[in-house]
Design an enzyme around this catalytic site. Structure first.
Site, PDB file in Angstrom:
ATOM      1  N   LYS A  75      -9.078  -2.077  -7.161  1.00  0.00           N
ATOM      2  CA  LYS A  75      -8.772  -0.686  -6.787  1.00  0.00           C
ATOM      3  C   LYS A  75      -7.309  -0.559  -6.399  1.00  0.00           C
ATOM      4  CE  LYS A  75      -8.817   1.735  -3.083  1.00  0.00           C
ATOM      5  NZ  LYS A  75      -7.631   2.580  -3.387  1.00  0.00           N
ATOM      6  N   GLY A  81      -7.059  -3.866   7.362  1.00  0.00           N
ATOM      7  CA  GLY A  81      -7.454  -5.271   7.251  1.00  0.00           C
ATOM      8  C   GLY A  81      -8.491  -5.657   8.303  1.00  0.00           C
ATOM      9  N   CYS A 117       5.916  -5.926   2.983  1.00  0.00           N
ATOM     10  CA  CYS A 117       5.308  -6.606   4.134  1.00  0.00           C
ATOM     11  C   CYS A 117       6.251  -7.661   4.694  1.00  0.00           C
ATOM     12  CB  CYS A 117       3.968  -7.219   3.749  1.00  0.00           C
ATOM     13  SG  CYS A 117       4.071  -8.249   2.294  1.00  0.00           S
ATOM     14  N   GLU A 138       5.342  -2.124  12.747  1.00  0.00           N
ATOM     15  CA  GLU A 138       5.791  -2.169  11.362  1.00  0.00           C
ATOM     16  C   GLU A 138       6.112  -0.742  10.925  1.00  0.00           C
ATOM     17  OE1 GLU A 138       2.889  -2.966   8.178  1.00  0.00           O
ATOM     18  OE2 GLU A 138       4.364  -4.314   7.296  1.00  0.00           O
ATOM     19  N   GLY A 186      -2.590  -4.753   2.467  1.00  0.00           N
ATOM     20  CA  GLY A 186      -2.309  -3.424   3.006  1.00  0.00           C
ATOM     21  C   GLY A 186      -2.073  -3.510   4.498  1.00  0.00           C
ATOM     22  N   SER A 187      -2.443  -2.452   5.188  1.00  0.00           N
ATOM     23  CA  SER A 187      -2.121  -2.361   6.612  1.00  0.00           C
ATOM     24  C   SER A 187      -3.031  -3.255   7.452  1.00  0.00           C
ATOM     25  CB  SER A 187      -2.253  -0.913   7.067  1.00  0.00           C
ATOM     26  OG  SER A 187      -3.593  -0.490   6.914  1.00  0.00           O
ATOM     27  N   THR A 188      -2.549  -3.648   8.599  1.00  0.00           N
ATOM     28  CA  THR A 188      -3.338  -4.481   9.515  1.00  0.00           C
ATOM     29  C   THR A 188      -4.558  -3.721  10.023  1.00  0.00           C
ATOM     30  OG1 THR A 188      -1.497  -5.906  10.101  1.00  0.00           O
ATOM     31  CG2 THR A 188      -3.230  -5.697  11.743  1.00  0.00           C
ATOM     32  N   GLU A 194      -3.848  -9.919   3.203  1.00  0.00           N
ATOM     33  CA  GLU A 194      -2.380  -9.955   3.326  1.00  0.00           C
ATOM     34  C   GLU A 194      -1.987  -8.670   4.029  1.00  0.00           C
ATOM     35  OE1 GLU A 194      -0.485 -12.307   2.599  1.00  0.00           O
ATOM     36  OE2 GLU A 194      -1.781 -13.504   1.303  1.00  0.00           O
TER      37      GLU A 194
HETATM   38  P1  NAD Z   1      -3.678   1.089   3.710  1.00  0.00           P
HETATM   39  O1  NAD Z   1      -3.975  -0.232   4.311  1.00  0.00           O
HETATM   40  O2  NAD Z   1      -4.295   2.291   4.282  1.00  0.00           O
HETATM   41  O3  NAD Z   1      -4.067   1.075   2.147  1.00  0.00           O
HETATM   42  C1  NAD Z   1      -4.015  -0.066   1.309  1.00  0.00           C
HETATM   43  C2  NAD Z   1      -5.156  -0.006   0.302  1.00  0.00           C
HETATM   44  O4  NAD Z   1      -6.410  -0.027   0.978  1.00  0.00           O
HETATM   45  C3  NAD Z   1      -5.185   1.258  -0.560  1.00  0.00           C
HETATM   46  O5  NAD Z   1      -5.664   0.910  -1.845  1.00  0.00           O
HETATM   47  C4  NAD Z   1      -6.199   2.131   0.158  1.00  0.00           C
HETATM   48  O6  NAD Z   1      -6.831   3.072  -0.675  1.00  0.00           O
HETATM   49  C5  NAD Z   1      -7.210   1.102   0.636  1.00  0.00           C
HETATM   50  N1  NAD Z   1      -7.952   1.475   1.836  1.00  0.00           N
HETATM   51  C6  NAD Z   1      -7.534   2.275   2.864  1.00  0.00           C
HETATM   52  N2  NAD Z   1      -8.479   2.323   3.821  1.00  0.00           N
HETATM   53  C7  NAD Z   1      -9.500   1.538   3.409  1.00  0.00           C
HETATM   54  C8  NAD Z   1     -10.753   1.174   3.979  1.00  0.00           C
HETATM   55  N3  NAD Z   1     -11.116   1.615   5.171  1.00  0.00           N
HETATM   56  N4  NAD Z   1     -11.557   0.345   3.282  1.00  0.00           N
HETATM   57  C9  NAD Z   1     -11.183  -0.150   2.087  1.00  0.00           C
HETATM   58  N5  NAD Z   1     -10.019   0.175   1.498  1.00  0.00           N
HETATM   59  C10 NAD Z   1      -9.181   0.998   2.153  1.00  0.00           C
HETATM   60  O7  NAD Z   1      -2.125   1.246   3.700  1.00  0.00           O
HETATM   61  P2  NAD Z   1      -1.313   2.596   3.409  1.00  0.00           P
HETATM   62  O8  NAD Z   1      -1.961   3.814   3.918  1.00  0.00           O
HETATM   63  O9  NAD Z   1      -1.034   2.551   1.975  1.00  0.00           O
HETATM   64  O10 NAD Z   1      -0.023   2.324   4.255  1.00  0.00           O
HETATM   65  C11 NAD Z   1      -0.057   2.487   5.667  1.00  0.00           C
HETATM   66  C12 NAD Z   1       0.753   1.403   6.332  1.00  0.00           C
HETATM   67  O11 NAD Z   1       0.213   0.124   5.994  1.00  0.00           O
HETATM   68  C13 NAD Z   1       2.180   1.292   5.883  1.00  0.00           C
HETATM   69  O12 NAD Z   1       2.996   2.217   6.485  1.00  0.00           O
HETATM   70  C14 NAD Z   1       2.486  -0.125   6.253  1.00  0.00           C
HETATM   71  O13 NAD Z   1       2.787  -0.243   7.600  1.00  0.00           O
HETATM   72  C15 NAD Z   1       1.213  -0.838   5.951  1.00  0.00           C
HETATM   73  N6  NAD Z   1       1.209  -1.465   4.621  1.00  0.00           N
HETATM   74  C16 NAD Z   1       1.430  -2.790   4.530  1.00  0.00           C
HETATM   75  C17 NAD Z   1       1.449  -3.387   3.277  1.00  0.00           C
HETATM   76  C18 NAD Z   1       1.686  -4.829   3.122  1.00  0.00           C
HETATM   77  O14 NAD Z   1       2.049  -5.260   2.028  1.00  0.00           O
HETATM   78  N7  NAD Z   1       1.478  -5.617   4.130  1.00  0.00           N
HETATM   79  C19 NAD Z   1       1.262  -2.647   2.133  1.00  0.00           C
HETATM   80  C20 NAD Z   1       1.006  -1.280   2.260  1.00  0.00           C
HETATM   81  C21 NAD Z   1       0.978  -0.719   3.514  1.00  0.00           C
END
Ligand code: NAD
Ligand code: MG
Length: 496
Positions: free
Chosen positions: A191, A248, A299, A398, A243-245, A265
């Site tokens: 996804k 995660g 990240c 972050e 994605g975000s902590t 990650e």
């Molecule tokens: P996010 O963690 O919300 O989204 C990342 C992915 O997870 C997307 O595909 C999203 O659709 C999916 N997702 C979101 N909520 C989910 C859930 N509850 N269950 C399963 N999947 C879910 O990140 P974001 O909204 O794109 O960005 C927000 C913040 O996250 C950024 O500002 C940054 O601080 C951080 N971030 C970190 C990284 C990294 O590489 N470490 C990457 C993107 C964002």
């Protein structure tokens, strides 16, 4: 057609203007309920096109197709054939590199020139690297104490993998997820992020063209709701998330309930240390690219800079000068060094941190608070704060934007303390001419990766990932292959 789209080459324009479909069971299909959502061009703020929104029925179809492929056509392929298909996919990405670089620039706002030299080649090399692994996955024979007994292990694919990726390196993240899973013999439901679904949909076409059996890779576009349906699906054996902590943590909890394997990650607030004996020229260049690359949406952004007091003014002055000269602009413009942030939401978020830093008493040495309403695209100039205290939000959280927080230090012990005073533990850097100090600090810094006189070096064979709130497990290399394998122990009595 938007102004950005009019600068696309014919192949990318044709793809973008096509109607978009989910890729499940080897077929390109609309969402079961016909729902769609828009994706935007961050360089203009305008809608590019609509893509299907995968709901629970679509996720279920994707997981079922992945299961069938695992139990059938894909699962029974010899390792050598799996290897050849991964090589073919690498070649197809290479043949379509220019188009993919443009699609990525349009949808995510990363400069096309960066996609050409970094994201697309990295995706190609990732598939090439993992294409070598299927034929080298071996079990072991164990010298057990029982007489007349053969004991050996088999390495088996963990099962159907749910893979959820962010907006910041869409194609590259897809490669980081899909390649090791396929090399291990797993099947996948991927996804992409809702902000950047297009390159994954183009990748789906290349996967189809490479001849993978139907259902080996399924690609579903959607948002958090789609991600949750995937994480909770009982047919999923392993989840890989970047994605975000915050998300995660939620995924780890849900995976825990389902006893699913999970690798994460997550975020970082990465310290970059310039010691008194550093090569200042190299340190300034490393610090600049380390934090501002991809407009800080990384990240491993080197977002906290600690400089020995003897060099602080010089380093900060040079960084501010370079930041003031940065060419921030539309992603498809070849003169652009740094593109816009990915979305209005990220723009508001980063703007909020800039305001917060100023209100808390820090000063901006470069950059500015962008206007409340973005002018055209989501542009934020590289910013540099000094005078921030360790407790301020800009020092601790972050930001995921082009914002550097620089502070001086006097003693090595003091800077180790500052560096490790964070919930995160992804990357850390040290600039010094002392070999001994460099390696001493490499051991003392709490991070999954330490860069000595460098920042963000990478290779598909070198493990990537973090400790503490930055994640669980590693991507890349053999380590990540192991995350997609289970060990089965087989006991045989050789007695008559
Ligand atoms: P996010 O963690 O919300 O989204 C990342 C992915 O997870 C997307 O595909 C999203 O659709 C999916 N997702 C979101 N909520 C989910 C859930 N509850 N269950 C399963 N999947 C879910 O990140 P974001 O909204 O794109 O960005 C927000 C913040 O996250 C950024 O500002 C940054 O601080 C951080 N971030 C970190 C990284 C990294 O590489 N470490 C990457 C993107 C964002
Ligand atoms: Mg987009």
């Amino acid at each position: 057609m938007t102004s950005s789209e009019s600068t696309l080459g014919p192949k990318a324009a044709e793809f973008v203007n096509r109607s978009h479909r989910l890729y499940t069971g080897g077929a390109f299909v609309p969402a079961a309920d016909g729902r769609t959502f828009p994706t935007y061009d961050p360089s203009t703020g305008r809608r590019i096109t609509d893509v299907p929104y995968a709901g629970p029925a679509d996720v279920d179809a994707a997981v079922s197709a992945a299961r069938s492929a695992l139990d059938g056509a894909w699962g029974s392929l010899p390792a050598l054939v799996r290897s050849r298909m991964l090589t073919r996919l690498a070649e197809l990405i290479e043949e379509n590199a220019a188009e993919l670089a443009e699609i990525e620039a349009l949808d995510g706002g990363k400069p096309v020139s960066v996609n050409e030299v970094m994201d697309v080649p990295a995706a190609i090399e990732h598939f090439r690297y993992y294409s070598g692994w299927p034929t080298k996955i071996e079990g072991e024979t164990i010298p057990v104490h029982l007489p007349d007994t053969l004991c050996y292990t088999r390495k088996e694919p963990v099962g159907v993998c749910a893979q959820i990726i962010p907006f910041n390196y869409p194609l590259m993240m897809a490669a980081w997820k899909v390649a090791p899973a396929l090399a291990a013999g797993c099947t996948v439901v991927l996804k992409p992020a809702e902000q950047t679904p297009l390159s994954a949909l183009r990748l789906a076409e290349l996967i189809e063209e490479a001849g993978f059996p139907p259902g080996t890779v399924n690609i579903v576009t959607g948002d958090a709701g789609t991600g949750r349906a995937l994480v909770d699906h009982e047919g999923v054996a392993k989840i890989a998330f970047t994605g975000s902590t915050a998300v995660g943590r939620e995924i780890a909890a849900r995976a825990g309930t389902g006893l699913k394997r999970v690798t994460l990650e997550l975020g970082g607030k990465n310290p970059n240390i310039v010691l008194a004996d550093a090569d200042v020229e190299a340190a300034v260049a490393g610090a600049f690219n380390g934090v501002y690359f991809n407009s800080g949406q990384s990240c491993i952004a080197a977002s906290r800079l600690y400089v020995h007091r003897s060099l602080f003014e010089e380093v900060v002055g040079r960084l501010a000068e370079a930041a003031d000269k940065a060419r921030v602009g539309p992603a498809l413009d070849r003169a652009t060094q740094f593109g816009p942030l990915v979305s209005a939401e990220q723009y508001d978020r980063v703007r909020g941190y800039l305001l917060d830093g100023l209100e808390a008493g820090a000063s901006l040495r470069a950059g500015e608070v962008p206007p409340a309403s973005p002018q055209g695209g989501y542009y934020v100039r590289p910013a540099l704060f000094t005078g921030a205290t360790p407790g301020m939000r800009i020092t601790r959280e972050e930001i995921f934007g082009p914002v550097l927080v620089a502070a001086p230090f006097d003693e090595v012990d003091e800077v180790v303390e500052y560096s490790n005073d964070t919930p995160y533990g992804l990357a850390a850097g040290v600039w010094t001419r002392s070999l001994g100090l460099a390696h001493t600090l490499a051991a003392r810094l709490q991070a999954g990766m330490v860069y000595l006189n460098s920042w963000a070096s990478g290779d598909p064979g070198a493990p990537f990932g973090g400790v503490k709130a930055s994640g669980i497990g590693r991507e890349m290399g053999r380590t990540n292959l192991d995350a997609y394998l289970e060990t089965k122990t087989v006991w045989t009595s050789l007695g008559s």
